[in-house]
Structures are given as C-alpha cells and as structure tokens.
Motif scaffolding. Sequence first.
Motif, PDB file in Angstrom:
ATOM      1  N   LEU A  15      -7.823  -3.073  -4.772  1.00 31.24           N
ATOM      2  CA  LEU A  15      -6.956  -1.907  -4.927  1.00 31.24           C
ATOM      3  C   LEU A  15      -5.543  -2.319  -4.564  1.00 31.24           C
ATOM      4  O   LEU A  15      -5.342  -3.212  -3.760  1.00 31.24           O
ATOM      5  CB  LEU A  15      -7.406  -0.783  -3.999  1.00 31.24           C
ATOM      6  N   SER A  16      -4.582  -1.654  -5.146  1.00 32.63           N
ATOM      7  CA  SER A  16      -3.193  -1.982  -4.852  1.00 32.63           C
ATOM      8  C   SER A  16      -2.369  -0.719  -4.727  1.00 32.63           C
ATOM      9  O   SER A  16      -2.582   0.252  -5.452  1.00 32.63           O
ATOM     10  CB  SER A  16      -2.617  -2.863  -5.964  1.00 32.63           C
ATOM     11  N   LEU A  17      -1.459  -0.731  -3.764  1.00 35.12           N
ATOM     12  CA  LEU A  17      -0.512   0.369  -3.627  1.00 35.12           C
ATOM     13  C   LEU A  17       0.785   0.060  -4.363  1.00 35.12           C
ATOM     14  O   LEU A  17       1.657   0.908  -4.483  1.00 35.12           O
ATOM     15  CB  LEU A  17      -0.179   0.613  -2.154  1.00 35.12           C
ATOM     16  N   ASP A  18       0.905  -1.174  -4.815  1.00 34.23           N
ATOM     17  CA  ASP A  18       2.151  -1.585  -5.442  1.00 34.23           C
ATOM     18  C   ASP A  18       2.279  -0.926  -6.810  1.00 34.23           C
ATOM     19  O   ASP A  18       1.392  -1.073  -7.648  1.00 34.23           O
ATOM     20  CB  ASP A  18       2.152  -3.114  -5.582  1.00 34.23           C
ATOM     21  N   PRO A  19       3.354  -0.181  -7.037  1.00 36.94           N
ATOM     22  CA  PRO A  19       3.466   0.532  -8.321  1.00 36.94           C
ATOM     23  C   PRO A  19       3.490  -0.403  -9.526  1.00 36.94           C
ATOM     24  O   PRO A  19       3.128   0.020 -10.630  1.00 36.94           O
ATOM     25  CB  PRO A  19       4.783   1.308  -8.188  1.00 36.94           C
ATOM     26  N   LYS A  20       3.872  -1.654  -9.326  1.00 35.75           N
ATOM     27  CA  LYS A  20       3.914  -2.551 -10.482  1.00 35.75           C
ATOM     28  C   LYS A  20       2.512  -2.969 -10.925  1.00 35.75           C
ATOM     29  O   LYS A  20       2.349  -3.495 -12.025  1.00 35.75           O
ATOM     30  CB  LYS A  20       4.771  -3.775 -10.184  1.00 35.75           C
ATOM     31  N   HIS A  21       1.497  -2.749 -10.070  1.00 34.68           N
ATOM     32  CA  HIS A  21       0.126  -3.019 -10.484  1.00 34.68           C
ATOM     33  C   HIS A  21      -0.549  -1.804 -11.098  1.00 34.68           C
ATOM     34  O   HIS A  21      -1.664  -1.898 -11.585  1.00 34.68           O
ATOM     35  CB  HIS A  21      -0.708  -3.492  -9.290  1.00 34.68           C
ATOM     36  N   ALA A  22       0.102  -0.663 -10.993  1.00 32.23           N
ATOM     37  CA  ALA A  22      -0.519   0.558 -11.487  1.00 32.23           C
ATOM     38  C   ALA A  22      -0.469   0.583 -13.005  1.00 32.23           C
ATOM     39  O   ALA A  22       0.477   0.090 -13.621  1.00 32.23           O
ATOM     40  CB  ALA A  22       0.206   1.764 -10.919  1.00 32.23           C
ATOM     41  N   PRO A  23      -1.494   1.142 -13.629  1.00 28.16           N
ATOM     42  CA  PRO A  23      -1.444   1.328 -15.082  1.00 28.16           C
ATOM     43  C   PRO A  23      -0.293   2.265 -15.440  1.00 28.16           C
ATOM     44  O   PRO A  23       0.049   3.159 -14.672  1.00 28.16           O
ATOM     45  CB  PRO A  23      -2.789   1.974 -15.416  1.00 28.16           C
ATOM     46  N   LYS A  24       0.269   2.053 -16.611  1.00 27.88           N
ATOM     47  CA  LYS A  24       1.514   2.749 -16.967  1.00 27.88           C
ATOM     48  C   LYS A  24       1.359   4.269 -16.989  1.00 27.88           C
ATOM     49  O   LYS A  24       2.259   4.993 -16.627  1.00 27.88           O
ATOM     50  CB  LYS A  24       1.980   2.285 -18.353  1.00 27.88           C
ATOM     51  N   ASP A  25       0.204   4.749 -17.432  1.00 30.23           N
ATOM     52  CA  ASP A  25       0.043   6.195 -17.582  1.00 30.23           C
ATOM     53  C   ASP A  25      -0.593   6.841 -16.356  1.00 30.23           C
ATOM     54  O   ASP A  25      -1.054   7.959 -16.416  1.00 30.23           O
ATOM     55  CB  ASP A  25      -0.810   6.490 -18.817  1.00 30.23           C
ATOM     56  N   SER A  26      -0.676   6.115 -15.244  1.00 32.78           N
ATOM     57  CA  SER A  26      -1.438   6.659 -14.127  1.00 32.78           C
ATOM     58  C   SER A  26      -0.619   7.579 -13.247  1.00 32.78           C
ATOM     59  O   SER A  26      -1.111   8.587 -12.781  1.00 32.78           O
ATOM     60  CB  SER A  26      -1.981   5.532 -13.265  1.00 32.78           C
ATOM     61  N   GLY A  27       0.616   7.241 -12.996  1.00 33.96           N
ATOM     62  CA  GLY A  27       1.316   8.007 -11.980  1.00 33.96           C
ATOM     63  C   GLY A  27       2.734   8.347 -12.376  1.00 33.96           C
ATOM     64  O   GLY A  27       3.410   7.576 -13.048  1.00 33.96           O
ATOM     65  N   ASP A  28       3.174   9.517 -11.915  1.00 35.05           N
ATOM     66  CA  ASP A  28       4.572   9.854 -12.055  1.00 35.05           C
ATOM     67  C   ASP A  28       5.278   9.747 -10.710  1.00 35.05           C
ATOM     68  O   ASP A  28       6.397  10.183 -10.558  1.00 35.05           O
ATOM     69  CB  ASP A  28       4.737  11.262 -12.627  1.00 35.05           C
ATOM     70  N   ALA A  29       4.547   9.202  -9.713  1.00 38.03           N
ATOM     71  CA  ALA A  29       5.154   9.079  -8.388  1.00 38.03           C
ATOM     72  C   ALA A  29       6.318   8.102  -8.448  1.00 38.03           C
ATOM     73  O   ALA A  29       6.205   7.040  -9.065  1.00 38.03           O
ATOM     74  CB  ALA A  29       4.114   8.583  -7.383  1.00 38.03           C
TER      75      ALA A  29
END
Length: 134
Positions: A101-115
């Motif tokens: 798991l990662s908290l780093d926004p650059k690892h997040a899928p593009k459509d996952s978060g608007d945070a």
Amino acid sequence: MIFKSSKVNEFRLWGLLLTMGGMLLMIVGLAGIVFDWGTVGRWFAVFCAAIGAIAMLCSMGVYFAAGMLSTSATVVQCPECDRMTKMLGKTDRCMYCKTILSLDPKHAPKDSGDAPAPPAGDAGLETNTAHTPR
Ligand SMILES: [Zn+2]
C-alpha cells in the motif's frame, strides 16, 4: 524489509524473537548450575542470565517502540482484502494479505482520488491509498 510483512508485524516479530532468545539463553545458562560444573558453570550461568536479561530488556524496548509507532500509524482499509490495516510511513504492506500500500499520491491510480497532494514530509498523512475504485 526482510520478512515481506507489514512494518508493525515485523517489529512484533523482532520483539518476540528477542524475548524467546533471551529466555532460551537463561535456560541454557541454568544448565551450568543444574549439572554442577563448578565455578565455570556458575560464571556461565551468570553470563547467560545477564545476556538473556539484556535481550529481554531490548525486546521490551522494541515492543514499546512498536506500540508507539502503531499509535502514530495510519489506519487504512486494504483494497485487496477489505480489512483495516496499519501503515507506517508512506509505503507499507497490508498486515493480512501483504499487498503493498502507498500513501504517496504519485502511486495512486489517476481516477482514484481528488484529494490534494499532501504537503512535503509526514505531516499530511491522509488516507489516500493506492485504491481501486469499487
Ligand atoms: Zn490486505
């Protein structure tokens, strides 16, 4: 990481190993008295008891550190197994299914978060996991 488990679990494992090692050493040291090896046996017992006590003290320190760390750990819901797990730092593994798991926004899928991207450093530990939308 050596054991491919979450950091909280790894801390606990090391604490357990140190406790077991310390107790084992103290038991082995007792053999020096039980089998009556004379002065050498007595010093052997004292030596083993001292090292064993130090190992157990260290394990208490490790447990304490793990406790402190897990209070500051981020609790997230694992996207793989849907269970709540604790994370240390920006990347960690799920305690149950070992998914990274990662908290780093650059690892997040593009459509996952608007945070918005958290500020630099560990101050902005928002629950923004690498999350597959359901
Ligand atoms: Zn999981």
